[in-house]
Motif scaffolding. Structure first.
Motif, short mmCIF file in Angstrom:
data_model
loop_
_atom_site.label_atom_id
_atom_site.label_comp_id
_atom_site.label_asym_id
_atom_site.label_seq_id
_atom_site.Cartn_x
_atom_site.Cartn_y
_atom_site.Cartn_z
N GLU A 72 0.83 -1.20 0.00
CA GLU A 72 0.00 0.00 0.00
C GLU A 72 0.87 1.25 0.00
OE1 GLU A 72 -3.84 1.74 2.44
OE2 GLU A 72 -2.59 0.22 3.40
N ALA A 73 0.38 2.31 -0.66
CA ALA A 73 1.05 3.61 -0.58
C ALA A 73 1.31 3.91 0.89
CB ALA A 73 0.17 4.69 -1.21
N GLY A 74 2.51 4.38 1.18
CA GLY A 74 2.89 4.64 2.57
C GLY A 74 3.64 3.50 3.22
N GLN A 75 3.73 2.34 2.57
CA GLN A 75 4.44 1.19 3.15
C GLN A 75 5.89 1.11 2.65
OE1 GLN A 75 1.68 -2.13 2.31
NE2 GLN A 75 1.31 -2.21 4.52
N LYS A 76 6.49 2.27 2.45
CA LYS A 76 7.88 2.34 2.00
C LYS A 76 8.82 1.57 2.93
CE LYS A 76 11.41 5.93 1.47
NZ LYS A 76 11.62 7.38 1.42
N LEU A 147 1.63 1.05 -3.59
CA LEU A 147 2.91 1.73 -3.47
C LEU A 147 3.59 1.76 -4.83
CD1 LEU A 147 5.17 2.92 -1.59
CD2 LEU A 147 6.00 0.57 -1.36
N GLU A 151 7.05 7.08 -5.18
CA GLU A 151 6.84 7.51 -3.79
C GLU A 151 8.10 7.36 -2.94
OE1 GLU A 151 4.40 5.91 0.08
OE2 GLU A 151 3.40 5.73 -1.84
N THR A 152 8.95 6.40 -3.28
CA THR A 152 10.14 6.12 -2.47
C THR A 152 11.28 7.09 -2.74
OG1 THR A 152 11.18 4.62 -4.07
CG2 THR A 152 9.58 3.65 -2.52
#
Length: 158
Positions: A72-76, A147, A151-152
């Motif tokens: 999920e977005a934010g699970q970097k 993700l 994003e990273t």
């Protein structure tokens, strides 16, 4: 060829970031990967690229199965925890819980969704091995946005 143009063009390819797992016997393994794409609807086929000199690549070759965990977005941080080898203790990689289903490959409890594949073809070219897998099981833990590599702050390609 203009090397900078090549790098810029190849970095324009959009990538997700996934945790890919496999198993050999009773042992399971997982790594973060971004070369994942669907190749066919019927039968449902997925293609992954795996660096050819890794334990995970050997595991997929030997077992003929793999899982793909959609993060999920934010699970970097979760993705980054599988960039290097992680010790397994019971049903955890470090503090990351997993379970197994049809193929025995690890499915992360915290992932958005997952699917498992049996390998139906292998392409050996360059520094990665391409595995074509037929989807044999899938599930959804929750809804959300996946993700992406963007994003990273990392770049891949070139």
């Amino acid at each position: 060829m203009d090397d900078q143009a090549k790098k810029t063009a190849l970095r324009g390819i959009t990538y997700g970031l996934y945790v890919i797992g496999t198993k050999v016997g009773d042992e399971v393994n997982a790594f973060t990967g971004n070369w994942v794409t669907q190749a066919s609807f019927t039968p449902p086929l997925v293609v992954i690229g795996v660096k050819n000199d890794t334990v995970s690549c050997g595991g997929i070759r030997e077992s003929g199965v793999f899982s793909v965990n959609v993060l999920e977005a934010g699970q970097k941080d979760l993705a980054f925890s599988f960039f290097k080898p992680v010790s397994r203790v019971g049903n955890k990689f470090g503090d990351v819980e997993f379970y197994t289903s049809t193929t025995g490959s690890p499915i992360l409890t915290a992932s958005l969704s997952w699917f498992e594949c049996k390998v139906v073809d292998v392409v050996e070219r360059g520094d990665h091995i391409i595995f074509v897998g037929e989807v044999v099981d899938a599930g959804v833990h929750k809804t959300g946005e996946p993700l992406t590599l963007k994003e990273t702050g990392l770049f891949y390609g070139g």
